[in-house]
Design a protein around this motif. Structure first.
Motif, PDB file in Angstrom:
ATOM      1  N   GLY A 182       0.857  -1.263   0.067  1.00 57.66           N
ATOM      2  CA  GLY A 182      -0.099  -0.004   0.274  1.00 57.66           C
ATOM      3  C   GLY A 182       0.888   1.031   0.159  1.00 57.66           C
ATOM      4  N   GLN A 183       0.190   2.274   0.013  1.00 53.22           N
ATOM      5  CA  GLN A 183       0.751   3.657  -0.018  1.00 53.22           C
ATOM      6  C   GLN A 183       1.725   3.924   1.028  1.00 53.22           C
ATOM      7  N   ALA A 184       1.303   4.011   2.450  1.00 50.81           N
ATOM      8  CA  ALA A 184       2.106   4.347   3.362  1.00 50.81           C
ATOM      9  C   ALA A 184       3.160   3.094   3.535  1.00 50.81           C
TER      10      ALA A 184
ATOM     11  N   LYS B 185       6.004   3.970   1.011  1.00 50.16           N
ATOM     12  CA  LYS B 185       6.753   5.176   1.302  1.00 50.16           C
ATOM     13  C   LYS B 185       7.606   4.802   2.643  1.00 50.16           C
TER      14      LYS B 185
ATOM     15  N   GLY C 220      -5.717   2.003   5.713  1.00 53.01           N
ATOM     16  CA  GLY C 220      -6.148   2.321   4.387  1.00 53.01           C
ATOM     17  C   GLY C 220      -6.871   1.088   3.788  1.00 53.01           C
ATOM     18  N   GLY C 221      -6.730   0.623   2.754  1.00 51.72           N
ATOM     19  CA  GLY C 221      -7.381  -0.638   1.933  1.00 51.72           C
ATOM     20  C   GLY C 221      -6.338  -1.592   1.620  1.00 51.72           C
ATOM     21  N   THR C 222      -5.262  -1.370   0.609  1.00 54.26           N
ATOM     22  CA  THR C 222      -4.450  -2.282   0.101  1.00 54.26           C
ATOM     23  C   THR C 222      -3.476  -2.903   1.171  1.00 54.26           C
ATOM     24  N   GLY C 223      -2.973  -1.829   1.955  1.00 54.73           N
ATOM     25  CA  GLY C 223      -2.112  -2.310   3.114  1.00 54.73           C
ATOM     26  C   GLY C 223      -2.582  -3.188   4.371  1.00 54.73           C
TER      27      GLY C 223
ATOM     28  N   ILE D  44       1.330   0.806  10.763  1.00 54.21           N
ATOM     29  CA  ILE D  44       0.944   2.333  11.256  1.00 54.21           C
ATOM     30  C   ILE D  44      -0.430   2.438  11.532  1.00 54.21           C
TER      31      ILE D  44
ATOM     32  N   PRO E   3      -3.570   4.597  12.594  1.00 53.15           N
ATOM     33  CA  PRO E   3      -4.166   6.046  12.337  1.00 53.15           C
ATOM     34  C   PRO E   3      -4.124   6.852  13.537  1.00 53.15           C
TER      35      PRO E   3
ATOM     36  N   GLU F  12      -7.865  11.155  12.566  1.00 48.36           N
ATOM     37  CA  GLU F  12      -8.121  10.356  11.317  1.00 48.36           C
ATOM     38  C   GLU F  12      -9.490   9.904  11.158  1.00 48.36           C
TER      39      GLU F  12
ATOM     40  N   TYR G 264     -10.630   4.995   8.604  1.00 45.84           N
ATOM     41  CA  TYR G 264      -9.369   4.712   8.640  1.00 45.84           C
ATOM     42  C   TYR G 264      -9.222   3.817  10.202  1.00 45.84           C
TER      43      TYR G 264
ATOM     44  N   ASN H 268       0.547   7.105  14.486  1.00 46.50           N
ATOM     45  CA  ASN H 268       0.663   8.232  13.588  1.00 46.50           C
ATOM     46  C   ASN H 268       0.584   9.633  14.574  1.00 46.50           C
TER      47      ASN H 268
ATOM     48  N   PHE I  31       3.357  13.385   8.104  1.00 45.08           N
ATOM     49  CA  PHE I  31       4.193  12.073   7.486  1.00 45.08           C
ATOM     50  C   PHE I  31       5.289  12.068   7.227  1.00 45.08           C
TER      51      PHE I  31
ATOM     52  N   ILE J  73       7.274  11.761  10.492  1.00 48.33           N
ATOM     53  CA  ILE J  73       6.928  10.360  10.980  1.00 48.33           C
ATOM     54  C   ILE J  73       7.809   9.337  10.108  1.00 48.33           C
ATOM     55  N   ASN J  74       7.717   9.462   8.813  1.00 44.94           N
ATOM     56  CA  ASN J  74       8.226   8.579   7.900  1.00 44.94           C
ATOM     57  C   ASN J  74       9.915   8.736   8.203  1.00 44.94           C
TER      58      ASN J  74
HETATM   59  P1  GDP Z   1      -3.559   1.883   1.010  1.00 39.34           P
HETATM   60  O1  GDP Z   1      -2.577   2.437   0.053  1.00 39.34           O
HETATM   61  O2  GDP Z   1      -4.810   1.457   0.500  1.00 39.34           O
HETATM   62  O3  GDP Z   1      -2.821   0.873   1.612  1.00 39.34           O
HETATM   63  O4  GDP Z   1      -3.571   3.143   2.004  1.00 39.34           O
HETATM   64  P2  GDP Z   1      -2.624   3.948   2.737  1.00 39.34           P
HETATM   65  O5  GDP Z   1      -1.403   3.387   2.785  1.00 39.34           O
HETATM   66  O6  GDP Z   1      -2.786   5.449   2.274  1.00 39.34           O
HETATM   67  O7  GDP Z   1      -3.325   3.875   4.611  1.00 39.34           O
HETATM   68  C1  GDP Z   1      -3.876   4.804   4.927  1.00 39.34           C
HETATM   69  C2  GDP Z   1      -3.469   4.975   6.402  1.00 39.34           C
HETATM   70  O8  GDP Z   1      -2.168   5.166   6.384  1.00 39.34           O
HETATM   71  C3  GDP Z   1      -4.059   6.172   7.178  1.00 39.34           C
HETATM   72  O9  GDP Z   1      -4.022   5.866   8.591  1.00 39.34           O
HETATM   73  C4  GDP Z   1      -3.143   7.380   6.984  1.00 39.34           C
HETATM   74  O10 GDP Z   1      -2.880   8.336   7.782  1.00 39.34           O
HETATM   75  C5  GDP Z   1      -1.547   6.529   6.863  1.00 39.34           C
HETATM   76  N1  GDP Z   1      -0.617   7.007   5.947  1.00 39.34           N
HETATM   77  C6  GDP Z   1      -0.856   7.320   4.777  1.00 39.34           C
HETATM   78  N2  GDP Z   1       0.550   7.634   4.165  1.00 39.34           N
HETATM   79  C7  GDP Z   1       1.143   8.005   5.082  1.00 39.34           C
HETATM   80  C8  GDP Z   1       2.739   7.941   5.387  1.00 39.34           C
HETATM   81  O11 GDP Z   1       3.225   8.568   4.608  1.00 39.34           O
HETATM   82  N3  GDP Z   1       2.986   8.088   6.610  1.00 39.34           N
HETATM   83  C9  GDP Z   1       2.514   7.667   7.714  1.00 39.34           C
HETATM   84  N4  GDP Z   1       3.007   7.428   8.756  1.00 39.34           N
HETATM   85  N5  GDP Z   1       1.104   7.333   7.451  1.00 39.34           N
HETATM   86  C10 GDP Z   1       0.650   7.367   6.256  1.00 39.34           C
END
Ligand code: GDP
Length: 360
Positions: A9-11, A14, A106-109, A133, A135, A139, A143, A166, A180, A183-184
Motif C-alpha cells: 500500500g501507499q504508507a 513510502k 487504508g485499503g491495500t495495506g 502504522i 491512524p 483521522e 481508517y 501516527n 507524514f 513520521i516517516n
Molecule cells: P493503502 O494504500 O490503501 O494501503 O492506504 P494507505 O497506505 O494510504 O493507508 C492509510 C493510512 O495510512 C492512514 O491511517 C494514513 O494516515 C496513513 N498514511 C498514509 N500515508 C502515510 C505516510 O506516508 N506516513 C504515515 N506515517 N502514515 C501514512
C-alpha cells in the motif's frame, strides 16, 4: 540483523523506501533491498529506490481499492503467486527476518498485509514480522475501523507486530503531509537503527547486540513498540553514566512509537554511540531501571558501536498489547465500526463529517 522488507500500500511503500534509503545512506547494509506491492499504480510510480509490483490490475485497473480493505485482502489473495514469485531470490539465506510494512487504516495495506504475512509464514522458516502504522486520533472513522480489523488479524498472523501510532514521533500542530514526512523519517531512522544494531559485527565485543537478541525480545508475539531518544555525549565517563540513564528514560517514557505503552513482557535496551564514551555501568543501571519500569524479568541490554558525538537509546518492547493505548485504540475502532455499520440518516451530513475528519 539482515532483513527483507516488503511494503504494502501507499504508507507501506513510502516507509519502506525511506528505510531502504536510510540504510544505504548510513552504509549499514542491514536491509536486503525493499519490495513494494500496491493496487494503485500512481503510488508505485512515485517510488524510486525500491522494486515494485502492481496487484489487482484485473479488478481495479491500477486505481487502488479506495479504503476497501476487504477488497485489498481479496486482491492480495488472488495475486499471491505473482507476489511470492516476485520475492523469489530477494529473501536469501542470509536474511534473519522478514518485515511486512503497511498503514493499517487504508485499503491495500490494511487488507493485503495480513494475507501476505499468512502466506510468507507458510513458505519461510525465519520470523515474519509486521511493521504497522496506526491512524492518529483525528483521522477519519473509516481508517479507525479498518485499522481495528487489520490489527486483530495481523497480530494473529505475524510473529510480532511493531506498531507506530501516527500521533507519536511528530510535533503537534504540523499539517498531515508535514507530519507524514516527519513520521516517516523518524521511522526510517529508528527502525533502521534497530535493524543495523542487530547486525552485531563478530569480534567487536560481548556487549554488542546481535540479531538473536532482537528476535528473542519479539519471541512472545503480540504487539511490540520501539522507543528512541538521543543526547550529546559528555566528555567524561562519570557524566556519561547520567547521559545513558537520561536517554534510556526518555526513550521509554516520552519517545515510544506507542505512547504510554510502558508495561511489557520483554525488552531490549540498545545504547548506540562511540564505544569509548559508553560506560558499562550506565548501560547496566539503565537496564535494571528498565526492568523495574516495564515489570519485565526479560530485559536484555547491549551496545551498538557507532561513530557519533551523540549517545542514543533504543528500547524495543515486546508484548505491550495489554497497554491502555491499545485498549483506547480498540475502543475507538469499535465506535468507528458502529458508525460504518449504521450510516447516518442524512447521507450528505455523514459525508460532511467524514470529510472534515479526513481533512485534519
Ligand atoms: P493503502 O494504500 O490503501 O494501503 O492506504 P494507505 O497506505 O494510504 O493507508 C492509510 C493510512 O495510512 C492512514 O491511517 C494514513 O494516515 C496513513 N498514511 C498514509 N500515508 C502515510 C505516510 O506516508 N506516513 C504515515 N506515517 N502514515 C501514512
Amino acid at each position: 540483523m539482515k532483513v527483507a522488507l516488503i511494503g504494502v500500500g501507499q504508507a507501506g511503500g513510502k516507509v519502506t523506501e525511506r528505510l531502504v534509503r536510510f540504510d544505504a545512506d548510513m552504509g549499514f547494509d542491514a536491509i536486503q533491498g525493499g519490495f513494494v506491492v500496491n493496487s494503485a499504480k500512481a503510488d508505485l510510480q512515485s517510488l524510486e529506490f525500491v522494486d515494485t509490483q502492481l496487484i489487482g490490475a484485473d479488478r481495479v485497473n491500477g486505481h487502488g481499492v479506495g479504503g476497501d480493505n476487504e477488497l485489498g485482502a481479496e486482491i492480495m489473495q488472488s495475486d499471491i503467486d505473482q507476489v511470492i514469485g516476485g520475492l523469489d531470490g530477494r529473501i536469501t539465506s542470509s536474511a534473519d527476518a522478514i518485515f511486512v510494512v503497511a498503514g493499517l487504516g487504508g485499503g491495500t495495506g490494511s487488507g493485503g498485509a495480513p494475507v501476505l504475512v499468512n502466506n510468507l509464514q507458510r513458505i519461510y522458516d525465519i520470523p515474519v514480522y509486521a511493521l504497522g502504522i496506526l491512524p492518529g486520533r483525528n483521522e477519519g472513522s473509516l481508517y479507525q475501523a479498518n485499522a481495528g480489523r487489520s490489527l486483530k488479524t495481523i497480530i494473529r498472523e505475524a510473529d510480532s507486530t511493531l506498531l507506530v501510532d501516527n500521533d507519536a514521533w511528530h510535533e503537534q500542530g504540523e499539517s498531515v503531509e508535514g507530519a507524514f514526512e516527519t513520521i516517516n523519517e523518524n521511522i526510517a531512522q529508528r527502525v533502521g537503527l534497530l535493524f543495523a544494531s542487530g547486525e552485531g559485527m563478530d569480534g567487536v565485543g560481548e556487549s554488542v547486540v546481535d540479531s538473536s537478541e532482537v528476535i528473542n525480545t519479539l519471541r512472545g508475539g503480540g504487539v511490540a513498540a520501539l522507543g528512541y531518544a538521543s543526547e550529546l555525549a559528555a566528555d567524561n565517563s562519570e557524566e556519561n553514566i547520567r547521559t545513558v540513564m537520561n536517554v534510556s528514560r526518555q526513550s521509554l517514557l516520552t519517545g515510544t512509537s506507542l505512547p504510554d505503552a510502558t508495561t511489557a513482557d520483554s525488552a531490549l535496551l540498545v545504547i548506540a554511540g562511540d564505544p569509548d564514551v559508553i560506560p558499562r555501568k550506565g548501560v547496566e543501571k539503565s537496564r535494571r531501571w528498565l526492568e523495574d519500569e516495564t515489570g519485565s524479568m526479560q530485559v536484555r541490554g547491549g551496545d551498538f558501536p557507532l561513530q557519533s558525538d551523540r549517545v542514543a537509546a533504543l528500547v524495543l518492547l515486546g508484548g505491550v498489547e495489554r497497554s491502555d493505548r491499545i485498549d483506547e485504540f480498540m475502543e475507538r475502532a469499535r465506535e468507528a465500526q458502529k458508525q460504518q455499520d449504521e450510516p447516518n440518516e442524512d447521507p450528505a451530513e455523514q459525508f460532511a463529517d467524514d470529510r472534515l475528519e479526513n481533512l485534519f
